[in-house]
Write a protein that holds these residues in place. Structure first.
Motif, PDB file in Angstrom:
ATOM      1  N   GLU A 181       0.898  -1.108  -0.048  1.00  0.00           N
ATOM      2  CA  GLU A 181       0.033   0.014   0.119  1.00  0.00           C
ATOM      3  C   GLU A 181       0.907   1.347  -0.051  1.00  0.00           C
ATOM      4  OE1 GLU A 181      -4.095   1.477   2.369  1.00  0.00           O
ATOM      5  OE2 GLU A 181      -2.408   0.505   3.411  1.00  0.00           O
ATOM      6  N   GLY A 182       2.101   1.099   0.773  1.00  0.00           N
ATOM      7  CA  GLY A 182       2.780   2.276   0.504  1.00  0.00           C
ATOM      8  C   GLY A 182       2.815   3.258   1.751  1.00  0.00           C
ATOM      9  N   GLU A 183       3.506   4.296   1.380  1.00  0.00           N
ATOM     10  CA  GLU A 183       3.466   5.592   2.526  1.00  0.00           C
ATOM     11  C   GLU A 183       2.810   6.451   2.076  1.00  0.00           C
ATOM     12  OE1 GLU A 183       6.917   8.221   4.114  1.00  0.00           O
ATOM     13  OE2 GLU A 183       7.121   6.289   4.749  1.00  0.00           O
ATOM     14  N   PHE A 184       2.058   7.284   2.984  1.00  0.00           N
ATOM     15  CA  PHE A 184       1.324   8.173   2.530  1.00  0.00           C
ATOM     16  C   PHE A 184       1.805   9.677   3.087  1.00  0.00           C
ATOM     17  CE2 PHE A 184      -1.082   4.503   3.701  1.00  0.00           C
ATOM     18  CZ  PHE A 184      -1.875   4.196   2.428  1.00  0.00           C
ATOM     19  N   SER A 185       1.679  10.621   2.263  1.00  0.00           N
ATOM     20  CA  SER A 185       2.197  12.046   2.667  1.00  0.00           C
ATOM     21  C   SER A 185       1.195  13.035   2.471  1.00  0.00           C
ATOM     22  CB  SER A 185       3.401  12.271   1.920  1.00  0.00           C
ATOM     23  OG  SER A 185       4.813  11.387   2.288  1.00  0.00           O
ATOM     24  N   LEU A 186       0.575  13.653   3.292  1.00  0.00           N
ATOM     25  CA  LEU A 186      -0.368  14.700   3.395  1.00  0.00           C
ATOM     26  C   LEU A 186       0.256  16.000   3.387  1.00  0.00           C
ATOM     27  CD1 LEU A 186      -1.930  12.111   4.019  1.00  0.00           C
ATOM     28  CD2 LEU A 186      -3.780  13.125   4.657  1.00  0.00           C
ATOM     29  N   PHE A 187      -0.313  16.970   2.767  1.00  0.00           N
ATOM     30  CA  PHE A 187       0.758  18.246   2.760  1.00  0.00           C
ATOM     31  C   PHE A 187      -0.321  19.473   3.477  1.00  0.00           C
ATOM     32  CE2 PHE A 187       2.556  15.708  -0.283  1.00  0.00           C
ATOM     33  CZ  PHE A 187       3.870  15.934  -0.085  1.00  0.00           C
ATOM     34  N   TYR A 188       0.217  20.207   4.100  1.00  0.00           N
ATOM     35  CA  TYR A 188      -0.664  21.467   4.830  1.00  0.00           C
ATOM     36  C   TYR A 188       0.156  22.508   4.545  1.00  0.00           C
ATOM     37  CZ  TYR A 188      -3.557  17.858   7.072  1.00  0.00           C
ATOM     38  OH  TYR A 188      -4.360  16.682   7.445  1.00  0.00           O
ATOM     39  N   PHE A 189      -0.661  23.635   4.176  1.00  0.00           N
ATOM     40  CA  PHE A 189      -0.034  24.865   3.974  1.00  0.00           C
ATOM     41  C   PHE A 189      -0.741  25.846   4.907  1.00  0.00           C
ATOM     42  CE2 PHE A 189       1.035  23.377  -0.573  1.00  0.00           C
ATOM     43  CZ  PHE A 189       2.305  22.872  -0.170  1.00  0.00           C
ATOM     44  N   GLY A 190       0.132  26.522   5.759  1.00  0.00           N
ATOM     45  CA  GLY A 190      -0.653  27.512   6.843  1.00  0.00           C
ATOM     46  C   GLY A 190      -1.760  26.835   7.527  1.00  0.00           C
ATOM     47  N   GLY A 191      -1.421  25.422   7.641  1.00  0.00           N
ATOM     48  CA  GLY A 191      -2.601  24.528   8.678  1.00  0.00           C
ATOM     49  C   GLY A 191      -3.620  24.113   7.759  1.00  0.00           C
ATOM     50  N   ARG A 192      -3.639  24.311   6.758  1.00  0.00           N
ATOM     51  CA  ARG A 192      -5.023  23.898   5.623  1.00  0.00           C
ATOM     52  C   ARG A 192      -4.509  22.814   4.964  1.00  0.00           C
ATOM     53  NH1 ARG A 192      -5.407  29.406   5.759  1.00  0.00           N
ATOM     54  NH2 ARG A 192      -4.261  29.720   3.638  1.00  0.00           N
TER      55      ARG A 192
END
Length: 293
Positions: A181-192
């Motif tokens: 399934e892999g690794e997941f990266s979620l990105f947040y800019f300015g907390g959003r």
């Protein structure tokens, strides 16, 4: 036009970065971007209105020197992102202990300051696993990271003793879902929340980084992944300009494996709206910063 330095390294040869996608929207917003190595002794940080730490991916080779550079930038007229204290905390993976104490689900971890072969061997039973991962608490790009069965541990002991004799390190159970399934990266800019990707290792490897042959794709995270990432973000005292939340599934549940707040690759090329989201967050961040000295 205002001036922003993207803090980098002497050469990015052999590395992939999507940061050039930020230059045009930054210019449209009235900002000129210049890439500057953190090792450049002639760098005059007072020339800049802002410095954003982006790609200094060799900092672990001279952590004290890198920290000193951050201190100099923080003392200059330039406004530094992310926050200096936040980055100092995030440079050592022992920050995961603090997040776990704040209720963030993390990969089970045994922490050690010196290498003890017997203690390492005991972690197989402690984690109820047939494979473990050993890595330094200060590292990047999966450098000096080992995936070991008990037999492989025995064979690797001379190398491990040399690398970790007096070097803080961490031991975790290997999460086998990384291979499929892999690794997941979620990105947040300015907390959003901005966007997300999935990283799967190439066949025969367990490392997901591009330089190790990892395969990347855009991802729409399911509610469980979003909830886990949001929990990590909410554990911070204040939202940083940028953050990458790296998750894996451990026995079906998404858990935090890394929280990248210093120099994460942002993979802006995987969502056409991500560069503008970053710039919008940057503009909002700059407005909230104390006036330059």
């Amino acid at each position: 036009m205002l001036r922003c330095a993207f803090l980098s390294m002497d050469s990015l040869a052999g590395y992939e970065t999507s940061d050039p996608l930020l230059v045009a929207p930054m210019a449209a917003a009235g900002w000129q971007v210049e890439t500057v190595s953190w090792r450049d002794p002639s760098a005059d940080w007072n020339r800049f209105d802002a410095v954003v730490v982006r790609t200094p991916w060799d900092y672990q080779d001279d952590l004290a020197g890198f920290a000193a550079t951050l201190d100099v930038i923080a003392a200059s007229r330039a406004r530094l992102a992310n926050d200096r204290a936040l980055m100092g905390w995030n440079l050592d993976k022992r920050y995961l202990r603090d997040l776990a104490a704040r209720g963030v689900a993390t990969v089970p971890t045994h922490w050690a300051d010196t290498f003890d072969a017997a203690n390492v061997a005991d972690t197989y039973a402690a984690f109820n696993t047939g494979e473990i991962v050993i890595k330094p608490t200060v590292a990047a790009g999966a450098r000096d990271t080992f995936r070991l069965t008990p037999a492989a541990l025995e064979a690797a002991l001379p190398t491990l003793m040399r690398l970790f004799a007096d070097r803080p390190h961490m031991i975790q159970p290997f999460a086998p879902d990384i291979l499929t399934e892999g690794e997941f990266s979620l990105f947040y800019f300015g907390g959003r929340y901005s966007h997300a990707i999935r990283k799967i290792p190439k066949p025969g490897d367990f490392r997901v980084q591009e330089e190790h042959g990892g395969i990347l794709s855009a991802l729409t995270p399911d509610p469980a992944l979003r909830a886990a990432a949001d929990t990590a973000m909410n554990a911070l005292d204040a939202p940083p300009l940028y953050a990458r939340v790296d998750l894996v599934r451990w026995r079906t549940n998404p858990v935090l494996i890394e929280f990248e707040l210093v120099e994460p690759s942002l993979y802006l090329d995987h969502d056409p709206r991500a560069p503008q989201r970053f710039v919008d967050a940057f503009l909002d961040w700059y407005k909230t910063q104390p006036p330059s000295s």
